[in-house]
Structure formats: structure tokens, C-alpha cells
Scaffold this active site. Structure first.
Site, mmCIF file in Angstrom:
data_model
loop_
_atom_site.group_PDB
_atom_site.id
_atom_site.type_symbol
_atom_site.label_atom_id
_atom_site.label_comp_id
_atom_site.label_asym_id
_atom_site.label_seq_id
_atom_site.Cartn_x
_atom_site.Cartn_y
_atom_site.Cartn_z
ATOM 1 N N GLU A 146 0.820 -1.216 0.000
ATOM 2 C CA GLU A 146 0.000 0.000 0.000
ATOM 3 C C GLU A 146 0.856 1.269 0.000
ATOM 4 O O GLU A 146 0.790 2.089 0.931
ATOM 5 C CB GLU A 146 -0.956 0.009 1.188
ATOM 6 C CG GLU A 146 -1.997 -1.078 1.101
ATOM 7 C CD GLU A 146 -3.137 -0.904 2.097
ATOM 8 O OE1 GLU A 146 -2.986 -0.145 3.062
ATOM 9 O OE2 GLU A 146 -4.189 -1.538 1.892
ATOM 10 N N GLU A 301 -6.744 -7.706 -0.405
ATOM 11 C CA GLU A 301 -7.070 -7.618 1.023
ATOM 12 C C GLU A 301 -8.524 -7.207 1.167
ATOM 13 O O GLU A 301 -8.989 -6.283 0.501
ATOM 14 C CB GLU A 301 -6.248 -6.527 1.722
ATOM 15 C CG GLU A 301 -4.822 -6.858 2.020
ATOM 16 C CD GLU A 301 -4.168 -5.715 2.815
ATOM 17 O OE1 GLU A 301 -4.864 -4.978 3.530
ATOM 18 O OE2 GLU A 301 -2.947 -5.554 2.673
HETATM 19 C C1 GAL Z 1 -4.342 -2.378 4.984
HETATM 20 C C2 GAL Z 1 -2.938 -2.895 5.191
HETATM 21 C C3 GAL Z 1 -2.904 -4.147 6.037
HETATM 22 C C4 GAL Z 1 -3.809 -3.973 7.229
HETATM 23 C C5 GAL Z 1 -5.196 -3.638 6.761
HETATM 24 C C6 GAL Z 1 -6.184 -3.482 7.883
HETATM 25 O O1 GAL Z 1 -4.321 -1.010 4.764
HETATM 26 O O2 GAL Z 1 -2.308 -3.176 3.965
HETATM 27 O O3 GAL Z 1 -1.580 -4.386 6.447
HETATM 28 O O4 GAL Z 1 -3.308 -2.960 8.041
HETATM 29 O O5 GAL Z 1 -5.185 -2.441 6.066
HETATM 30 O O6 GAL Z 1 -7.460 -3.133 7.420
#
Ligand code: GAL
Length: 655
Positions: A146, A301
Site C-alpha cells: 500500500e 485484502e
Molecule cells: C491495509 C494494510 C494491512 C492492514 C489492513 C487493515 O491497509 O495493507 O496491512 O493494516 O489495512 O485493514
């Protein structure tokens, strides 16, 4: 690249003792996990001191995953520099516009322009790639994490030097920069690049083109990090490379970024409590598919249930995890990954949901995780299939950056302006592609240009050419006002689109609103338009002359009262209809306009339902029908009809 859909998540074994690792593999097998993303935040564990590397534990983890039949998306681990690096080299730290230096104790505390950070990150990436390039478990590379999420811009002295080099490259000589930035204004003329600064805290509004160029530079500076690591990987491995995007993320112009990944990946956390989260999530999937073009895209994710970083973190409803996952598959994803595999018991994210929750395997969440794993295993034939779309909505980062600056006629939320149209088409059951300023528009029957404030002659010509060959075109307020240097277009607002649309815009008349940002419909003072297309509007009006277009709605209040708010130039001589909407419509008004646009363009929905909560998308030979609502809904499509139970998802064959 894919025999099966990716299914799994971020796996952070360093937070656990090795006996848990065996249990992880057992549970991954139970859940149908195919891929684990490993090592995203492992720098301090992989390089515990400067130049001392410890890969033994990671060897063990990757071997265990491999033995268990789980493939690895291996991270380069550069997302969170270890404390020793900051102690030895505080120059890696990012600096904010007000001079604040961001410190250790969290993550992403590096300046993209720091030569020291780049040197150490490159060394780590090299070591990891060298060690694991030939490991049979490793199927892809996950660069950093990110980029820009927490630190989108850095204003340090080192960033200032990099900014000047970027400007010198763009403008060649300082007088060209002076012209482009309009530095005759407020005594801002520069004698040399050395005088130019990042837009640090200043007494009043900063030169708009300086701000825009800093936005462009900052996106490029982060991208340069990704490119640096990708080149290191490419020298040693031909496995596909990605870095995870973040949906509509303002700080990174993903049209440029998407050229530099082998597959697009996205992290998406729609708020289960937000009623607009479902169409918003659909829009995010649509832009990812559009960014990817011919490449695959994967949901990298999402949460199985709640996140931990909102003030109040609603859980996903029963089945909500499945519905949003299948929404992504329907909209082109070739994989569904989660943050994270096992819920942490320490650290900032211990209250963030995971695939294996604190409460263990005998839980709603783990059962939903296993059920989705089984379902995805039966959907492998969607891999690589396309999502047809006859509608393009243009999306442009320059316009986003420019439109949301200060010193504009009114604060307008660009994403809100764009998504009003995406969401109206979503409600109509019509799938949308997003298009960049330089995308081909050749395959579209309907082209929507919402609030594209910054234009080039080329994009103006491309949109006009689409209309001339018969596509219906809709342009909305604040489009084609400025050139790439943010100078007002010569010849008047709308530039060459004025003649295409048959209208002229003379003056802006946003409704007064003392202190609210114009991004949430409920907080924007409303008004209405009347006529053939009547309805509520938000925030914006302007004085329009309809010289060669039919007026379908007029403003009812303010300076523009009685004047055109929505116009349509009829199709003629093979050219499509050309619409102009001089305001931000309410949902109902946007729906009414979209119904007319569909009639003009001949675009039809893939399925119809009286319920606004039914989502229908065609992918390849499958039709995905998702009832996000709490009541049963009838759906009809070409060749079929069904009643969807509350929350039901049905995947049917479709020609
Ligand atoms: C994203 C990040 C992850 C985790 C996740 C939580 O922004 O890449 O490592 O922190 O959010 O929602």
C-alpha cells in the site's frame, strides 16, 4: 498464472510460535486456502541488524506452506523499516508540510525520496529475491505494501531536491516552469529551479500548479520505489509482480501505476454500516478491472468481518463476506484474499477480523471462510474470462487533484461527482468500465465525463469522435475548465465540447455553504431543477446558454434560476446524443437521466429487478445475481427469472 482462484490472505507467522504454524497449515487446508501473502511486515525479523540477515524462520514457513499445498505471494518486506535503520539513519524519516517528522513505532515511516531508504530497501529486496526466486512455493512477488497509504507525500529537504529534478525533467528550463505555473501572479517568479520548494506550510494558498505538480511528483516518487524493486525482482525472476492498490486512492495515479505491475491487486474495506458501501465497492472492482485492462486483477485484502480503524467498527452481516467476495469475482477478480489469516493477539490490529478469529475454528467467521473456499474451488472456470461493458465513465487523477484544491468556486468531492453516475448505472443493472484520459473509447456506446476539470485537446477530440461515430455522450459540470497547467481554457469553459454539446457555460453559481465539504449528500444544501427531468440537486448551479440543445431541466433558485440545468443535443447524421448536466444530481434525478441515456445509447441492463439491492453482472458465460437486501427479490434476465432470497447469491449460465 492461475490454475485456481487465489484464496487466502496476509500471513504473519512471525507473530506466532512455530507450533502454531503447523496448525495454520492444517486450517488453511480445511479452508481451501490456495495462496498466502508472506513477509509484508517482516523486515525487522529478516534483517535484525544492519547487514545481518536471518532467513531460517522464513525458509521454514515457506517450506511448511509448500508441503501443505499452499502457494506463496512473497513480499519484499520493505513496508516498515526496522528501528535500527531509523536510529542509524534518521534521514529515512518522512517530513510533513508543517515540518513534523514522522517517527518510529508504527509503519511506513520512510520518505520515498530518501536515498538511504532506497539503498536499504533495494538490498533487502535483492536478498529475498535471490533466496526465494526458485522456491517452488513462490508464485508471485508482492512489492512493499500500500504505497502512500499513511504517507502520501514527503516535504523533506531530500524530497525538495527530487521535486526540483522532476520539474527540470518536465519543464526543461525555469522560464517554461514560470509560464506553466503562472508565476507572474503574487511575485512568484523563479530565477532557478533551486528556489522552488515543495508546497510546505505557507501563509496563504499556494500556487495551484505547484500543488498539482507536487501531487504528480509524489505519485511518481512512490511509483519509482515500486519500479526500483520490480527491476531487482525482474533481474532474477520471471514470476509476476504486483503491489497492492487501495481503490480510489487520491495520492497515486493508478493509470500510470498499472503499467508497471503484471497483475493489479486491490485492498478494499467497505464499511458494513454504510448504505452506499455496496455500490461503492462495485465501483472499486470496476476501476480495478479497468486499470488491469488485459491483465488479471485480484482482491488482495479485505476483512472477513470488522476492521479496527474506524471510530466504530461494524461487523459484516451474516453472508456479507461471501456477497462482497462474489461481487469481486463477478466484476473480474481472479482471487479473493484477506487481511489477515490469523487474528493477531497483540499490536494495533488485534481487533481487526481475520480468517481464523480469536474464538478459533468453531465460529461463524471460520465457517463462512471454509464455505467460500469450497465455493471458489467450484468457480475456476471464470478465470481469465471478461466482464463486458458498453459504458465508459472517465476518471482522471489530474482532475481529482485540481478540483479538490482550495481557491476553487466550491469544494467539490471528485469521487462523489463521478460515482453519482456509476451508482445510477449500478442501480440500473448496467456494468461500467472506467476510462482514463488516454483510454480508447472505441468500444463504448455511452461515454460519461463527470467533472473532468483538467483536459487535453486529445481527450476532447477522442470524446467528440466517440459521439460522431454514434456513442451517446454525457458531460457534467466543471468539465473542461482547465489545461494541464491549470490555466483556464482559451475560448471559454468546456473548450471544444461546447460545440459538441450545443451549450456555453458563462458563470458558476454554487450554492453557499459556509463550512461543509461537498462530499456527503446529506450535508450539502439542496435545491431542485424542474422541467421534463425534475428532481433534487446538490450544491452546484451555473449559468448555461443552450444554443443548440434542448433544455430538459432548469434551475429553480439563485443566479441561474430559469436557466438550463440539463440539456440534450439530439442525435444527428450518425452522431449520438450529447448531454450536459450542469449540477450534481440527487440519486433519483441521476436515475431519470440514466434511463434516458440508456434509451439514447441502446445499452440494456444484464438483468432487471424492482429491488435496488439486487446486483447483476455478467462475466464470461456466467451471470452473477446478488441480493444484498433483507427481503426476497424477483430478478429477470434474457432467458430466465428467479426469486432471490434475502442475501442470496446465484450464479447462472448466461449466453
Ligand atoms: C491495509 C494494510 C494491512 C492492514 C489492513 C487493515 O491497509 O495493507 O496491512 O493494516 O489495512 O485493514
Amino acid at each position: 498464472m492461475f490454475d485456481t482462484l487465489w484464496y487466502g490472505g496476509d500471513y504473519n507467522p512471525e507473530q506466532w510460535a512455530p507450533d502454531v504454524w503447523d496448525d495454520d497449515v492444517r486450517l488453511m487446508q480445511r479452508a481451501g486456502v490456495t495462496v498466502a501473502t508472506v513477509g509484508v511486515f517482516s523486515w525487522a525479523k529478516l534483517e535484525p541488524a544492519d547487514g545481518e540477515f536471518d532467513f531460517a524462520w522464513l525458509d521454514d514457513v515457506i517450506d511448511r506452506l509448500h508441503a501443505g499445498g499452499v502457494a506463496v505471494d512473497l513480499a519484499t518486506a520493505t513496508a516498515a523499516p526496522p528501528p535500527w535503520l531509523v536510529r542509524e539513519h534518521p534521514d529515512v524519516l518522512p517530513v510533513m508540510a508543517d515540518g513534523t517528522v514522522l517517527g518510529v513505532g508504527s509503519r511506513q515511516h520512510y520518505s520515498p525520496s530518501s536515498a538511504t531508504y532506497r539503498r536499504y530497501a533495494a538490498r533487502l529486496a535483492e536478498r529475498i529475491v535471490h533466496r526465494y526466486a526458485d522456491h517452488p512455493a513462490v508464485i508471485a512477488w508482492h512489492v512493499n505494501n500500500e504505497y502512500g497509504c499513511h504517507v502520501p507525500r514527503c516535504y523533506s529537504d531530500e524530497s525538495a531536491v527530487a521535486f526540483r529534478a522532476w520539474l527540470a525533467e518536465r519543464y526543461g528550463d525555469i522560464e517554461t516552469l514560470n509560464d506553466a505555473w503562472g508565476t507572474a501572479f503574487w511575485s512568484q517568479h523563479y530565477a532557478s529551479f533551486e528556489e522552488v520548494m515543495p508546497p510546505r506550510a505557507a501563509p496563504a494558498s499556494i500556487n495551484p500548479t505547484q500543488q498539482l505538480d507536487f501531487d504528480r511528483f509524489s505519485s511518481d516518487a512512490l511509483l519509482a520505489l515500486h519500479v526500483m524493486e520490480s527491476e531487482i525482482i525482474r533481474a532474477r525472476s520471471d514470476k509476476p509482480i504486483t503491489t497492492n492498490f487501495m481503490g480510489f486512492f487520491k495520492a497515486a495515479d493508478y493509470w500510470a501505476w498499472a503499467q508497471h505491475v503484471d497483475f493489479v491487486t486491490d485492498d478494499a474495506y467497505p464499511d458494513p454500516a454504510d448504505p452506499r458501501a455496496i455500490p461503492y465497492a462495485a465501483a472499486v472492482r470496476d476501476i480495478m478491472r479497468s486499470l488491469a485492462g488485459d491483465k488479471p486483477w485480484i482482491l488482495m485484502e479485505q476483512a472477513t468481518s470488522a476492521v479496527n480503524w474506524r471510530p466504530r467498527n461494524a461487523p459484516k452481516p451474516v453472508g456479507g463476506f461471501r456477497r462482497l467476495s462474489l461481487q469481486s469475482i463477478a466484476r473480474g477478480a481472479d482471487g479473493i484474499m484477506q487481511f489477515q489469516w490469523r487474528q493477531s493477539v497483540r499490536g494495533s490490529e488485534k481487533f481487526h477480523s481475520a480468517m481464523v478469529p480469536h474464538a478459533g475454528e468453531d465460529t461463524r467467521i471460520f465457517r463462512e471462510v471454509c464455505a467460500l473456499g469450497e465455493e471458489l474451488a467450484r468457480l475456476t472456470d471464470v478465470i481469465g474470462t471478461r466482464v463486458p461493458s458498453r459504458v465508459a465513465v472517465m476518471f482522471d487523477w489530474d482532475s481529482w487533484w485540481a478540483l479538490e484544491q482550495t481557491d476553487t468556486p466550491a469544494r467539490v468531492s471528485y469521487v462523489h461527482a463521478v460515482l453519482a453516475w456509476h451508482h445510477a448505472l449500478w442501480r440500473a443493472g448496467v456494468t461500467v468500465d472506467f476510462a482514463s484520459r488516454s483510454s480508447s473509447l472505441d468500444s463504448y456506446d455511452l461515454v460519461i465525463v463527470p467533472s473532468m476539470q483538467v483536459v487535453t485537446p486529445e481527450v476532447q477530440e477522442r470524446v467528440a469522435a466517440a459521439r460522431e461515430r454514434g456513442a451517446t455522450v454525457l458531460v457534467t459540470y466543471q468539465s473542461a475548465i482547465l489545461d494541464l497547467g491549470l490555466g483556464v481554457l482559451p475560448g471559454g469553459y468546456l473548450g471544444s465540447w461546447a460545440s459538441m454539446l450545443g451549450v456555453r457555460v458563462e458563470e458558476f453559481a454554487p450554492f453557499a455553504h459556509p463550512d461543509q465539504y461537498f462530499d456527503a449528500p446529506s450535508t450539502v444544501p439542496g435545491s431542485a431543477v424542474e422541467g421534463a427531468l425534475a428532481g433534487d440537486i446538490e450544491g452546484w448551479s451555473e449559468v448555461v446558454h443552450a444554443d443548440a440543445a434542448e433544455v430538459l431541466a432548469t434551475f429553480t433558485e439563485g443566479l441561474a434560476a430559469g436557466g438550463p440545468a440539463i440539456t440534450r443535443r439530439a442525435p444527428s447524421e450518425g452522431a449520438g446524443a450529447a448531454w450536459y448536466v450542469a449540477t450534481q444530481p440527487s440519486d433519483a434525478l441521476a436515475d431519470a437521466v440514466v434511463a434516458r441515456l440508456l434509451a439514447d445509447s441502446g445499452v440494456t441492463p444484464v438483468a432487471t429487478s424492482a429491488s435496488p439491492e439486487v446486483e447483476a453482472v455478467r462475466r464470461g458465460e456466467k451471470l452473477f445475481l446478488i441480493n444484498h437486501g433483507a427481503t426476497a427479490a424477483e430478478v429477470e434476465w434474457d432467458g430466465g427469472a428467479a426469486t432471490l432470497e434475502p442475501g442470496e447469491v446465484r450464479v447462472v449460465a448466461s449466453a
